[in-house]
Each structure stands twice: as structure tokens, then as C-alpha cells.
Design an enzyme around this catalytic site. Structure first.
Site, PDB file in Angstrom:
ATOM      1  N   ASP A 286       0.873  -1.092   0.005  1.00  0.00           N
ATOM      2  CA  ASP A 286       0.027  -0.010   0.025  1.00  0.00           C
ATOM      3  C   ASP A 286       0.917   1.212   0.139  1.00  0.00           C
ATOM      4  OD1 ASP A 286      -2.083   1.769  -0.205  1.00  0.00           O
ATOM      5  OD2 ASP A 286      -3.371   0.788   1.477  1.00  0.00           O
TER       6      ASP A 286
HETATM    7  C1  NOJ Z   1      -3.905   4.092  -0.021  1.00  0.00           C
HETATM    8  C2  NOJ Z   1      -5.092   3.421   0.040  1.00  0.00           C
HETATM    9  O1  NOJ Z   1      -4.977   2.475   1.305  1.00  0.00           O
HETATM   10  C3  NOJ Z   1      -5.379   2.147  -0.782  1.00  0.00           C
HETATM   11  O2  NOJ Z   1      -6.367   1.827  -0.997  1.00  0.00           O
HETATM   12  C4  NOJ Z   1      -5.208   2.953  -2.441  1.00  0.00           C
HETATM   13  O3  NOJ Z   1      -5.235   2.066  -3.448  1.00  0.00           O
HETATM   14  C5  NOJ Z   1      -3.789   3.670  -2.480  1.00  0.00           C
HETATM   15  N1  NOJ Z   1      -3.420   4.871  -1.391  1.00  0.00           N
HETATM   16  C6  NOJ Z   1      -3.517   4.315  -3.737  1.00  0.00           C
HETATM   17  O4  NOJ Z   1      -4.474   5.369  -3.971  1.00  0.00           O
END
Ligand code: NOJ
Length: 744
Positions: A286
Site C-alpha cells: 500500500d
Molecule cells: C492508500 C489506500 O489505502 C489504498 O487503498 C489505495 O489504493 C492507495 N492509497 C492508492 O491510492
């Protein structure tokens, strides 16, 4: 041979050759990946494992803007997120093709509930329990997004959660692993369509692996402490279903699980995902989660974090720059085996080949296709259909709904009546600034009410302020009307990432506004808009009718009008339990038996209960009314005992006893009475949706097999244990209609 026979023979021939073609294609891709890997330097390999956010629309904290374009040109970047548009993606792809090995980039984006046509929030869609419609929603999103260069969506989010304080419940399918698994698989299929090689197939990225939805106290990014048994039995199930449905990628999560951050967690990534489940796609971290292991205090620095993440099975680094900055050194220092890097790169390149990007790197950036998809009528219709199916009728005293157009004056009151962008909810970044095409509640309802109805409006108050200055005007408008529709709730950005709330009551003075308006004595219908279960006890008592409308997307106003005026009879069922108070959280229907269960709601005598609140929720999981009523017969079992290899049929007759045709979701639950580990009081194991004309009766049959009775025992084996089971059938998890049988 006539032409019919010839077509038949050809079809048979093609079908029987299909597995060979599939195998040959796989072997061909493996061969191409290996040849390419052989040509790559260590630095080029690490480049493929590196991903940055683009130059705008950041969906997290940017580590540094730095030298991204130069890195694209020199093959130090495998993927970009938050880049869309035919021109942008083409330009960047051209730069990537200037690199020595001309490896195309992957463009990723959070296409979570629609791209151009925004669909209801995923939690709202889950309330439809309509698996086909949910798959269609993902399909439309993929068709629209793929036309403007998006190869990869960071969806579906399949995190189970028992905590409505957690802002990200809006993004998942609620609290149940069975329903959640069906929806996870449907969304993967919807995004990936007929398979890679088709230009409208978008790679799914199932997230957040794992247990992110169990963040302590509902606070985003917080720790998770849970047994491996619970992890496997509840939280990992939708992930497994998504992997079995062919998901191309997974994203790991920010939280730690039992002290080990998910990103550096070998157990979940190497042992379970890539080992037990044989997942052959790749895992992206993530946003910054590799570097954040330093904040966790699990890694001393980015160098150690990179070592821990690659060892644990994270293949691509989103935005922390730990891989690009340290992996080469780690290999040189003998701390990371290059074979781990080869494995990660092989996984990433395989997807790029499967997507056809080496054959035509621009195949997803197609302005003609983009034009056809823009404000596409069929897509808007699919969004409206999904939206009306997502609405849940919580209350309808004296059959106030559906409304007829004979009412002379309808008042619309509340801060959401004319809200525009809020209707899209969180994760609708790709929506351009031209808000004109969003159908507000005011527009949808006024259009449907027609010219003979006088529509009047007052805002009453803001979403989240303490001012009651607008109350007087609201009451004046209320008194002029025959019926009042109040549109209230959370703003579209009050639930979502980093949007945890300790207080999940209606924000600001909205509940007081409802009380004041109800005190006029006029009939009041509430439309409650939110990304999570809210608490609104007083409003729920005072208003005659309540529709939980979540945030419904581009077609919100039209879909609400469809339901209000009875063009669509509401059929939604809650995918999450609604608490009476924050003090009950976590509250979920499939909770575990205790040694001191209360005998009834008021029993507080040394039992597991509260002295100031019943244990039961405000609205249970699976609950939702219709304009009609359904009567269930006693369920009948085909036998009362079964052997492991056998099945039991459960039959129940459902009759539409009301005045409208309507759809009912018939739900099947079991309770395993005695287990080697304590079992939940109820577990959903099946459901069927039936459409019944008024007066019609239909027999619904479920089949229970041993697989429905299995759970993880204390040794983490999936077993069904002989003994007695209760079977419940009904229109919500609160049903008491039951029969028993024995597994021999
Ligand atoms: C953080 C988020 O937790 C995730 O779900 C998302 O896909 C990414 N950022 C990218 O935006």
C-alpha cells in the site's frame, strides 16, 4: 454438412482446443518473460518493482517529487498510479519506450465504484445482494477506465469490518465473509472481464491484505491483534474467493497483524497467499507501507524495511522508494537473494505480457473508445439500476411510501437535498470538475413528481455545523406542505480513507432539525446518506419512513425518485449491523456464543449484556423492508441426519402477502451447536432473491453440503465436526424460523 452443422463442429473443435491454446499461450509468455529477465541488469529488475504516484491527484502523502520522468526514461520505474487520460498515458508510455529494454509501464488507479459514471459506494452495492448487478457495475467501470489508459484498478476492497467508526467500511462489502466472498469474486470478474488480451479487461487488485478492517478502535491504520484461526475463518475468506476468481494482483495493508506489519508479514504473503493458495500474480504494497515499517518500529530504516518486505513477499513498492534505493545494495551485501527479485519481476512482467502491453503498449489509450464511453447512456442506466437496488427501506409506518403524485405540495428539507458532488462519495477522484451531470435529489424527485406537484425547499442547516439559523425557514416550508422529504446524513468525504469517526451520530444539528420538522405533525420521510451505518435513534422514532440511501453516485436523484414513487419497490438488505450506540461496537450478527447469554433483552442478572442498553442492534444484518410484505412457511428439511458425502435440502415457501409486487432476499443461516472451538450464534451460508407478484407463493430450496459446515479448528485445519446444527431461514439475520439436523 449444412452451415448449422459446420458452425457446431467448429465450436466443438475450438472449445476442445481452448485448454491447449491457453497452455501454449502461457508457455509462450513464460518463455518471453525468461528471455527478457536474462537481458535485465539488477537495476532494471528493481525498476520494475518500483511504483510512484503521478503528478496530480495524489491519493496519499508524496514522499518526494524528484526525478520521476528521468526514471521512466531509464527503466527505473515499472508502474505509475494516478495517471489517466489518453494523452497522458501515451506520453508517459512513449518515455518508457525510450528505455534500454523498452518495457512498458503499468498505469494503476483507484477505480473503486465507477470511473466516469459513478456507481453507489461499494457498501451500498453490497446492500443489493445482487451479485450480477455488482459484477456489471465493475464491468462498466473497467470499460470506461480502460479506454483512457488505465490497466489496473486498486479494487475490489474486500476487508471485512465490524466497526462502523472505521471510515473505510464504505469501500467494502460489510461484515459477512460469505456475502463478502461472493461480492469479491463478482467484482474481480467484472473488472477483468473476458480476460487479459481484451482491451477492456482491467487487472483487479484485491486489498488490503490483510485484516485492515479490524483496526483497533476503528481508527484507520491501527494495529490488529487476532488469532490465525479468526484471520483464516473470517478475514481471509473474501481474499481467497477473489484469488480463486483469478485476481491478477493483491495489495497489502498498513496495519500490523499480531505485531508484524502486513507488508513485512511472511505468514500471510508467502505462506498463505503464494504458498497455500498458489497465487501467481503479484503483490503491491500500500502507499508507502514499506517505508512505514520504520514508523511501526519494525524496521530500523528503509534498507531493513526493503529487506523485510521482499523477504515477506511484497513484489512492488508503492511510493516509499525503499526498493529503488536499497534492493541493489541488499543483494550486494548478501542480505537479499537475487532469486527473490527474479521471482517478483517475473510476476510483474508476466502480467504486462498477459495484458498485451509488449505487443502494443498504447492499446489502452484509445480516444475513440473514450468518446463512446463518455456519458454513455447504457452505463448511466446501469448505475441507476444499481443505485435503486442499493437503497434500504428501514421504516414505513402506515405505508406512507410509495408516494403518489396526488400530493399537492412536497417539501424537501435538509443539507443534502441539493448537494451535488457529495452524491459521488469517496474514491471518485477521476470525476472531472464539471458537476453538471450528477442528478441531485432535488432534480430527480422534482422531475418525477411532475408539474402538478408544487415542490418547496429549505436547507435547514449545514451538514456539520452548530447553527440553527435555518430552522425557522425549514419549519415555514414544512408547514406549507402535505409531505416532507428530508435528505440528511454525512458529507461524501466524511467516510473513506483516514475518515474514522468516534461519534457516528448524524453530524451537526441535523437530528434536531428532524425533531423540529417532525413536531409540525406532517408526515416525514428521511433519506439518510452516508458511507457507514450511522446512529439516529430519535430521528428513527419520529419520522414515519426511512430510506437508507448511502451515497448513490451519478444517478442518485433518479434512483431515489424511482423508489420514493414506487417505480421500484425497495429490496436492499443491510450488509452491516447498525448499532444503537457507539458503546455496542463492535456489534455483528455472527458473534460467538458466551457462557452467560442473556435470556431476553432485559436480562442483566450476571449475564453477558449491558445494564443500560439491550444487546440487540438497532437494525440487524440482512434487514430491509419492502412496500409489500412476505410471509415465510416453516422450513422443511429433506432429512434430519446426513453423512459427510450427503446433502440436505431445505425448503421454504415465501408468499407475497402485501399490495405490491416485490423482491425478497431469502436468507439461510446455520448454528453449529457444539464445536471443538466456540461457534458463532448464526452464520450466513446461502441466499436467494425471488421476485413475487402480489399474492404469489414460491417454494425456495437450498442445499446444504458438508462444505457449508466447515470451520477452522484449533490446529488450523478446515473441518466439519459431527453433531447437531440449527438451520434458520428468513428475511434477515434476526429470523427465528428454524429446524435442526445432525451431521453423522
Ligand atoms: C492508500 C489506500 O489505502 C489504498 O487503498 C489505495 O489504493 C492507495 N492509497 C492508492 O491510492
Amino acid at each position: 454438412m449444412n452451415s448449422k452443422h459446420l458452425t457446431f463442429a467448429l465450436t466443438v473443435c475450438i472449445l476442445s482446443l481452448a485448454p491447449f491454446a491457453g497452455k501454449a499461450q502461457k508457455a509462450n509468455i513464460e518463455h518471453r518473460v525468461d528471455s527478457l529477465l536474462n537481458l535485465m541488469t539488477l537495476e532494471e529488475k528493481i525498476g520494475q518493482m518500483n511504483q510512484y504516484s503521478g503528478f496530480w491527484e495524489a491519493t496519499g502523502p508524496i514522499t518526494e517529487q524528484g526525478n520521476k520522468l528521468e526514471q521512466v526514461r531509464t527503466g527505473q520505474l515499472g508502474s505509475l498510479l494516478n495517471i489517466t487520460g489518453v494523452d497522458h498515458t501515451r506520453q508517459l508510455q512513449e518515455m518508457a519506450l525510450q528505455s534500454r529494454l523498452k518495457i512498458p509501464l503499468l498505469f494503476g488507479q483507484d477505480v473503486v465504484h465507477g470511473y466516469r459514471t459513478i456507481f453507489p459506494l461499494p457498501l451500498a452495492e453490497a446492500a443489493s445482494w445482487d451479485i450480477e448487478a455488482i459484477e456489471r457495475s465493475a464491468r462498466v467501470a473497467a470499460v470506461e477506465a480502460s479506454a483512457v489508459g488505465v490497466h489496473w484498478t486498486f479494487a475490489p476492497m474486500v476487508d471485512i469490518s465490524h466497526d462502523p467508526r472505521w471510515g473505510r467500511v464504505m469501500e467494502g462489502a460489510g461484515e459477512d465473509p460469505y456475502l463478502g466472498s461472493l461480492i469479491a469474486a463478482a467484482r474481480v470478474k467484472g473488472f477483468q472481464g473476458k480476460g487479459f488480451g481484451n482491451t477492456d479487461a482491467v487487472m483487479a487488485c484485491v486489498k488490503h491484505f490483510a485484516a485492515y478492517g479490524a483496526a483497533e478502535a476503528g481508527r484507520d491504520y491501527n494495529r490488529v491483534e487476532m488469532s490465525r484461526r479468526e484471520l483464516n475463518e473470517i478475514y481471509l475468506r473474501p481474499f481467497k474467493a477473489a484469488v480463486e476468481a483469478g485476481a491478477a494482483t493483491l495489495m497489502n495493508s498498513f496495519n500490523d497483524i499480531n505485531g508484524i506489519p502486513a507488508t513485512g508479514n511472511k505468514y500471510i504473503q508467502r505462506e498463505v497467499l503464494k504458498g497455500e493458495w498458489k497465487f501467481d500474480g503479484f503483490v503491491v504494497s500500500d502507499w508507502g507501507s514499506i517505508g512505514e515499517m520504520v514508523n511501526h518500529g519494525f524496521s530500523k530504516d528503509c534498507y531493513q524495511a526493503a529487506q523485510q518486505a521482499i523477504t515477506a513477499g511484497s513484489d512492488m513498492d508503492m511510493e516509499s522508494r525503499c526498493y529503488i534505493g536499497n534492493l541493489a545494495q541488499l543483494v550486494k551485501d548478501g542480505k537479499v537473494d537475487e532469486r527473490l527479485i527474479n521471482d517478483a519481476v517475473r510476476r510483474i512482467l508476466t502480467k504486462k505480457f498477459e495484458m498485451g502491453l509488449f505487443d502494443d503498449p498504447y492499446r489502452y489509450s484509445d480516444s475513440e473508445r473514450a468518446k463512446q464511453q463518455w456519458d454513455n447512456k447504457a452505463n448511466l442506466e446501469a448505475s441507476r439500476d444499481m443505485a435503486k437496488k442499493s437503497i434500504v427501506l428501514l421504516k414505513n409506518d402506515n405505508q406512507l411510501l410509495p408516494l403518489d403524485t396526488k400530493r399537492k405540495t412536497i417539501a424537501m428539507i435538509g443539507p443534502m437535498v441539493k448537494a451535488v458532488r457529495d452524491n459521488l462519495g469517496f474514491w471518485s477522484y477521476s470525476w472531472p470538475d464539471d458537476t453538471a451531470r450528477i442528478v441531485t435529489h432535488w432534480q430527480g424527485i422534482s422531475n418525477r413528481a411532475g408539474k402538478n406537484v408544487k415542490m418547496v425547499y429549505a436547507k435547514g442547516c449545514d451538514i456539520n455545523s452548530t447553527s440553527k439559523a435555518g430552522f425557522a425557514e425549514a419549519l415555514r416550508v414544512a408547514r406549507q406542505s402535505d409531505v416532507i422529504i428530508m435528505s440528511i446524513g454525512e458529507a461524501g468525504n466524511m467516510s473513506g480513507e483516514a475518515k474514522s469517526r468516534s461519534n457516528i451520530h448524524l453530524p451537526g444539528v441535523q437530528e434536531e432539525l428532524v425533531e423540529a420538522v417532525c413536531a409540525t405533525g406532517k408526515p416525514v420521510i428521511l433519506l439518510i446518506n452516508a458511507g457507514r451505518p450511522l446512529i439516529f435513534n430519535s430521528a428513527s422514532e419520529k419520522a414515519q419512513a426511512i430510506l437508507y440511501t448511502w451515497w448513490l453516485g451519478t444517478e442518485a436523484g433518479n434512483a431515489i425518485a424511482d423508489v420514493l414513487f414506487g417505480d421500484y419497490n425497495p429490496s436492499g438488505k443491510l450488509p452491516m449491523t447498525f448499532p444503537r450506540s457507539e458503546g455496542q461496537i463492535p456489534v455483528y450478527y455472527n458473534h460467538f456464543s458466551t457462557g452467560r447469554p442473556p435470556k431476553n433483552e432485559t436480562d442483566v442478572n450476571y449475564v453477558s449484556s449491558y445494564i443500560d442498553l439491550p444487546n440487540s442492534p438497532k437494525y440487524p444484518f440482512g434487514y430491509g423492508l419492502s412496500y409489500t410484505t412476505f410471509k415465510y412457511s416453516e422450513p422443511v428439511l429433506s432429512k434430519t441426519a446426513m453423512n459427510a458425502g450427503e446433502t440436505i435440502a431445505v425448503k421454504v415457501s415465501v408468499t407475497n402477502t402485501g399490495n405490491y409486487d416485490g423482491k425478497e432476499t431469502v436468507q439461510l443461516y446455520i448454528h453449529d451447536l457444539v464445536g471443538s472451538v466456540v461457534r458463532p450464534v448464526k452464520q450466513l451460508i446461502g441466499f436467494q432473491q425471488v421476485f413475487l407478484k402480489k399474492g404469489e407463493t414460491r417454494e425456495v430450496t437450498f442445499t446444504i453440503s458438508i462444505n457449508d459446515l466447515k470451520f477452522y479448528n484449533d490446529d488450523l485445519n478446515l473441518v466439519a465436526e459431527p453433531g447437531d446444527f440449527e438451520v434458520f431461514v428468513g428475511g434477515s439475520s434476526a429470523t427465528e424460523l428454524k429446524k435442526t439436523f445432525t451431521l453423522l
